[in-house]
Design a protein around this motif. Sequence first.
Motif, PDB file in Angstrom:
ATOM      1  N   UNK A   1       0.812  -1.224   0.000  1.00 36.74           N
ATOM      2  CA  UNK A   1       0.000   0.000   0.000  1.00 36.74           C
ATOM      3  C   UNK A   1       0.843   1.270   0.000  1.00 36.74           C
ATOM      4  N   UNK A   2       2.151   1.137   0.161  1.00 33.92           N
ATOM      5  CA  UNK A   2       3.009   2.315   0.189  1.00 33.92           C
ATOM      6  C   UNK A   2       2.796   3.157   1.421  1.00 33.92           C
ATOM      7  N   UNK A   3       2.369   2.520   2.533  1.00 37.75           N
ATOM      8  CA  UNK A   3       2.095   3.258   3.759  1.00 37.75           C
ATOM      9  C   UNK A   3       3.300   3.209   4.691  1.00 37.75           C
ATOM     10  N   UNK A   4       3.598   4.350   5.285  1.00 34.76           N
ATOM     11  CA  UNK A   4       4.702   4.446   6.240  1.00 34.76           C
ATOM     12  C   UNK A   4       4.128   4.875   7.587  1.00 34.76           C
ATOM     13  N   UNK A   5       4.422   4.105   8.627  1.00 35.78           N
ATOM     14  CA  UNK A   5       3.960   4.429   9.973  1.00 35.78           C
ATOM     15  C   UNK A   5       5.150   4.800  10.837  1.00 35.78           C
ATOM     16  N   UNK A   6       5.099   5.997  11.412  1.00 38.20           N
ATOM     17  CA  UNK A   6       6.160   6.482  12.303  1.00 38.20           C
ATOM     18  C   UNK A   6       5.837   6.057  13.718  1.00 38.20           C
ATOM     19  N   UNK A   7       6.779   5.419  14.426  1.00 33.44           N
ATOM     20  CA  UNK A   7       6.494   4.875  15.745  1.00 33.44           C
ATOM     21  C   UNK A   7       6.844   5.816  16.894  1.00 33.44           C
ATOM     22  N   UNK A   8       7.738   6.758  16.668  1.00 36.46           N
ATOM     23  CA  UNK A   8       8.082   7.719  17.721  1.00 36.46           C
ATOM     24  C   UNK A   8       7.811   9.134  17.235  1.00 36.46           C
ATOM     25  N   UNK A   9       7.509  10.049  18.160  1.00 37.70           N
ATOM     26  CA  UNK A   9       7.347  11.451  17.754  1.00 37.70           C
ATOM     27  C   UNK A   9       8.663  12.010  17.219  1.00 37.70           C
ATOM     28  N   UNK A  10       8.554  12.977  16.324  1.00 36.63           N
ATOM     29  CA  UNK A  10       9.745  13.559  15.704  1.00 36.63           C
ATOM     30  C   UNK A  10      10.622  14.257  16.736  1.00 36.63           C
ATOM     31  N   UNK A  11      10.000  14.856  17.743  1.00 30.53           N
ATOM     32  CA  UNK A  11      10.772  15.473  18.820  1.00 30.53           C
ATOM     33  C   UNK A  11      11.047  16.947  18.646  1.00 30.53           C
ATOM     34  N   UNK A  12      10.702  17.517  17.492  1.00 27.80           N
ATOM     35  CA  UNK A  12      10.868  18.957  17.283  1.00 27.80           C
ATOM     36  C   UNK A  12       9.581  19.514  16.698  1.00 27.80           C
ATOM     37  N   UNK A  13       9.316  20.772  17.006  1.00 30.74           N
ATOM     38  CA  UNK A  13       8.147  21.455  16.460  1.00 30.74           C
ATOM     39  C   UNK A  13       8.630  22.758  15.823  1.00 30.74           C
ATOM     40  N   UNK A  14       9.313  22.624  14.707  1.00 31.40           N
ATOM     41  CA  UNK A  14       9.880  23.771  14.007  1.00 31.40           C
ATOM     42  C   UNK A  14       9.102  24.040  12.726  1.00 31.40           C
ATOM     43  N   UNK A  15       9.125  25.299  12.304  1.00 28.63           N
ATOM     44  CA  UNK A  15       8.668  25.664  10.966  1.00 28.63           C
ATOM     45  C   UNK A  15       9.904  26.106  10.191  1.00 28.63           C
ATOM     46  N   UNK A  16      10.147  25.475   9.053  1.00 33.79           N
ATOM     47  CA  UNK A  16      11.368  25.730   8.292  1.00 33.79           C
ATOM     48  C   UNK A  16      11.001  26.186   6.882  1.00 33.79           C
ATOM     49  N   UNK A  17      11.386  27.410   6.543  1.00 35.10           N
ATOM     50  CA  UNK A  17      11.173  27.951   5.208  1.00 35.10           C
ATOM     51  C   UNK A  17      12.479  27.801   4.423  1.00 35.10           C
ATOM     52  N   UNK A  18      12.450  27.044   3.354  1.00 37.36           N
ATOM     53  CA  UNK A  18      13.651  26.746   2.565  1.00 37.36           C
ATOM     54  C   UNK A  18      13.602  27.586   1.295  1.00 37.36           C
TER      55      UNK A  18
END
Length: 255
Positions: A80-97
């Motif tokens: 199905x092409x599904x990816x499940x993340x098991x841990x939180x990313x740990x950061x809450x940033x907004x990044x403008x590239x």
Amino acid sequence: MRAVILAGGLGTRLAEETETRPKPMVEIGGRPILWHIMSHYAAHWVTEFVVALGYKSEVVKRFFVEYSQLIGSLSVNLGRGEVTQHEPVGVDWTVHLIDTGLNTNTGGRVKRVAPWVEDDTFMLTYGDGVSDVDVQALLRFHRATGKLATVTAVRPPARFGGLEFDGPLVRAFTEKPQTGEGWINGGFFVVEPKVLDYIGGDAESFENDVLPRLVAEGQLAAYRHDRFWQCMDTLRDKRQLDALWQDGRAPWRAA
């Protein structure tokens, strides 16, 4: 408040590492030095970033787009092409590239990100240097001076180890101490939007063109930081920073 990070240079003095990636993506302890800089700001409550890109910008973009899938454990359902993340990313940033041109100089890169910072005071630094500077104390100092810009002045690390004597004997050996001579531009600026008017175009250097104009008008303050600061100019610098991180002795490490 937003922090602008200059991440578009070629990094020619670190050619061993920058043939395939831009200098800010060279890793310290398994994470790009750009991530370390952003983590330091985030520890001081600055969590929105404007990254001025140039050389190999796609490498930086790919890192942040795929960030959540690069950190921690995953489950992938191939059918199905599904990816499940098991841990939180740990950061809450907004990044403008923001692409600011392959050959644009440092002042020009700041000018090109003007739409993202022209409405408020912003932080500005280089994508190749770490420090334990207290960002909030720096901001308070800047506001107290009332100037258009503040630069963090640092004492550069000595190139060689230092010796302390006791008569004919060596009393102590210090590996690459901070020198007691002179102060240099360590980045970690605080900048008012009015400074954008001091920048002409792409060819202008923030250091050689813009800062002298501010100095001439008495509009550049210096926040003296005499603790840890280190840029990553050479492979030797990279190895020393990596060793500090791996040994748990990195002064810039977020608490």
